[in-house]
Design an enzyme around this catalytic site. Sequence first.
Site, PDB file in Angstrom:
ATOM      1  N   LYS A 177      -7.342  -1.976   9.205  1.00 21.88           N
ATOM      2  CA  LYS A 177      -8.694  -2.342   9.652  1.00 21.88           C
ATOM      3  C   LYS A 177      -8.705  -3.146  10.942  1.00 21.88           C
ATOM      4  CE  LYS A 177      -7.167  -5.110   6.253  1.00 21.88           C
ATOM      5  NZ  LYS A 177      -6.982  -5.370   4.854  1.00 21.88           N
ATOM      6  N   ILE A 205     -13.497   1.953  -2.914  1.00 23.06           N
ATOM      7  CA  ILE A 205     -14.915   2.369  -2.871  1.00 23.06           C
ATOM      8  C   ILE A 205     -15.104   3.356  -1.708  1.00 23.06           C
ATOM      9  CG2 ILE A 205     -17.308   1.602  -2.654  1.00 23.06           C
ATOM     10  CD1 ILE A 205     -16.409  -1.215  -3.392  1.00 23.06           C
ATOM     11  N   GLY A 235      -5.209  -4.392  -3.343  1.00 21.68           N
ATOM     12  CA  GLY A 235      -4.095  -4.050  -4.242  1.00 21.68           C
ATOM     13  C   GLY A 235      -3.550  -2.665  -3.904  1.00 21.68           C
ATOM     14  N   LYS A 237     -13.865  -5.112   8.570  1.00 17.44           N
ATOM     15  CA  LYS A 237     -14.363  -4.043   7.694  1.00 17.44           C
ATOM     16  C   LYS A 237     -15.849  -3.775   7.978  1.00 17.44           C
ATOM     17  CE  LYS A 237     -10.981  -5.060   4.091  1.00 17.44           C
ATOM     18  NZ  LYS A 237     -10.659  -5.956   2.965  1.00 17.44           N
ATOM     19  N   GLU A 293      -3.651 -10.740   2.928  1.00 16.06           N
ATOM     20  CA  GLU A 293      -2.933 -10.284   4.122  1.00 16.06           C
ATOM     21  C   GLU A 293      -1.668 -11.119   4.263  1.00 16.06           C
ATOM     22  OE1 GLU A 293      -4.284  -7.661   6.128  1.00 16.06           O
ATOM     23  OE2 GLU A 293      -5.422  -7.634   4.281  1.00 16.06           O
ATOM     24  N   VAL A 298       0.838  -1.205   0.000  1.00 13.97           N
ATOM     25  CA  VAL A 298       0.000   0.000   0.000  1.00 13.97           C
ATOM     26  C   VAL A 298       0.877   1.262   0.000  1.00 13.97           C
ATOM     27  CG1 VAL A 298      -1.830   1.255   1.206  1.00 13.97           C
ATOM     28  CG2 VAL A 298      -1.840  -1.232   1.199  1.00 13.97           C
ATOM     29  N   ASP A 303     -11.054 -10.603   8.055  1.00 17.09           N
ATOM     30  CA  ASP A 303     -10.845  -9.320   7.389  1.00 17.09           C
ATOM     31  C   ASP A 303     -12.191  -8.685   7.010  1.00 17.09           C
ATOM     32  OD1 ASP A 303      -8.847  -7.507   5.771  1.00 17.09           O
ATOM     33  OD2 ASP A 303     -10.403  -8.079   4.348  1.00 17.09           O
TER      34      ASP A 303
END
Length: 401
Positions: A98, A129, A296, A198, A183, A16, A194
């Site tokens: 998260k 998003i 990604g 979220k 991950e 990231v 995960d």
Amino acid sequence: MTREKLKIGMFGYGCVGQGLHDVLNSSKGFKADIVKICVKDPNKKRRIPMSNFTFDKNDILNDPSINLVVELIDDPVAAFNIVTTAMKKGKNVVTANKVMLAKHFKQLVEMQDKYKVSLLYEASAGASIPIIRNLEEYYDNELLYSLRGILNGTTNYILTLMHNNAIDFNIALEEARAKGFAESDPTLDIEGWDAKYKLCIITGHAYGLFLDPEEVFHYGIKTISKFDIRYAREKGFKIKLVPFVGKTNENTITSFVLPRFISSDKYLYNVDYEYNGVITEAAFADKQFFSGKGAGGHATGSAVLSDISANSYGYRYEYKKYQQGTVSDYTRDYKLEVYLRYSKEKDRDLFKFEEISEFFSSASYKYVIGIINLQTLYALRKKIQGLDVFIVNTGRKGINT
Ligand code: HSE
């Protein structure tokens, strides 16, 4: 509105972090000054000069000229330490972590008020998003019945390859890892953790409840077999991992993460590979569908950039649904129809089916479809990961599930 000049201290330069770096370099309208990047491993080869890096977190946290900390590391415990220290020192924070957010949500929300700082985390749920910003701004007064979707790119990637190309689970998982979607511990993806973290973050903004992730039932796709894929294909369904949160009455919600059958007339049917999708159902806006890349480096980096940019304008979340306080209760007394593939009768009995509508049994493949209570699933949560079963929400019964 005037834009504050940002001096950024960044933590982490993995998938990231590098994605953000690329996104920042190609962004024409917005220039941010990354003063230092703190990383763990001094021996790792980096693609930019070593003079950009430090190995001491205090070089960032104690630098009074740095007014924004961008936290993009993997370790939630270290991340919590960095984020809370930065906030106490009056620095704004952007994070994508998260696990850390979901586990300390209420505390982190309260710290923003206490230290008069802003914590933004659009990248933590659904990556590209903008679902958190939409829930904050667009749905601030809207009566939201439910929200469901695909929030994990890795499992969606695996399920897509299994469904479309008959590729084995483990090969598909390796591909998702190689592409940087999974991950570092992919158990978090394939067991549904995960997606649950979220969902908990989203629930804070959708309903103003900061749920302890321990309270929410989650189940992933680790035990899916070719029989389940074949069953779905024969019926014209795809299987997707779908977190759900919704109202059961005026002031009560329920939530869970379960695989779900999706028929070809549904929005989520064509959300494939690492894409995520979110469907909201509300009293006046009715049904809305958001979709975009959910994993990604670049997709997540774009959400981080959007938070950095929002930060320069002084944006902060107001947690409007929390302020309104209309939803106050959480329940697991909730019936839903599931498909259960099993091999031992005694495992099937654990699920306490209340009604059965379909049943099949051969030497190699047994399944049952019927109504169970979410409470039963929750009571089985520790045991369930080790059972030779696979559960799918059919989506046919229950309120808006
Ligand atoms: N492992 C996560 C996923 C990364 O696959 O969705 C994005 O949060």
